[in-house]
Design an enzyme around this catalytic site. Sequence first.
Site, PDB file in Angstrom:
ATOM      1  N   TYR A 279      28.882  26.779  24.660  1.00 29.83           N
ATOM      2  CA  TYR A 279      28.128  25.551  24.899  1.00 29.83           C
ATOM      3  C   TYR A 279      27.437  25.113  23.606  1.00 29.83           C
ATOM      4  CZ  TYR A 279      28.702  27.338  29.679  1.00 29.83           C
ATOM      5  OH  TYR A 279      29.207  27.854  30.851  1.00 29.83           O
TER       6      TYR A 279
ATOM      7  N   PRO B 169      29.807  25.078  41.583  1.00 28.85           N
ATOM      8  CA  PRO B 169      29.542  25.488  42.961  1.00 28.85           C
ATOM      9  C   PRO B 169      29.382  24.348  43.951  1.00 28.85           C
ATOM     10  CG  PRO B 169      27.531  25.582  41.694  1.00 28.85           C
ATOM     11  CD  PRO B 169      28.625  25.228  40.725  1.00 28.85           C
TER      12      PRO B 169
ATOM     13  N   GLY C 121      33.520  19.099  45.019  1.00 28.14           N
ATOM     14  CA  GLY C 121      33.942  17.814  44.478  1.00 28.14           C
ATOM     15  C   GLY C 121      34.381  16.873  45.587  1.00 28.14           C
TER      16      GLY C 121
END
Length: 279
Positions: free
Chosen positions: A56, A203, A206
């Site tokens: 990240y 988690p 969608g």
Amino acid sequence: MTTTTFRIGGDLGVHRLGFGAMRLPTEQGAAREASVQVARRAVELGVTLIDTAHLYGGGANEELLAEALHPYADGLTITTKVGIARSADSGEWGLDGRPEALREQVEHGCRRLRVERIELLQLHRIDPEVPLAEQLGALRELQVEGKVGRIGLSEITVAELGRAREIIEVVSVQNRYSVLDREHEPVLAACEAAQIAFLPWRPVAGAVSGATAQIAAVAADLGATPVQVSLAWLLGHSPVILPIPGTARIDHLEENLAAARVQLTPAHRDRLDRLAEQV
């Protein structure tokens, strides 16, 4: 009654609903300041497990969390991941499980997070070009040296988990999983049998036609949001699940964490359990 805490590795106590820091912007300016406020608000609301990774921003996310939260509150665990690196030649990100690369990322992670030891370190991906014993052996050496407390894995199969457990003690697994995405149900079952923490990434379900409408209907019944219902389902599905939803907005953070108070009825849970068959 759904339990609210879990002991990773049998001794590292955390609240089960954590926070994924991946979405926090790290560039200088107003966006970074907003990220700092989100991270601080998460801890204010009781989060004790925050997930980040070398990937990240090439460590920028780790630096952001240290800026926001160091010195860390008692009981706060920041877990990071190593094993994906940027090529010095091409600038592209790719798997890199070479022992020297893993050691370098752990040492950089400690420096960026301002800690002497990473309490939970996860291998972001298994590198198929490097023998598994070499990758895990390097992490075990770092553990013996005191730079790593506990070791976990990410995006693995049941067979890979079994092989890894012959080499090291695996205390966590981080795989993609949600109420609508249960590809890794066998991995979850293996984790539950061994009391290994299962941290589902992505988690929150969608958009899937029909199925999301049913989640929304359950949410309407309970006076909750579909996101909260999705997280509540995870918390009730297995006691080893530790969801780490991420966001860059405080209102979404507060919505996510309020999911711990959502109580699904047996009828609602049965309805949600059957959604995977429809997707």
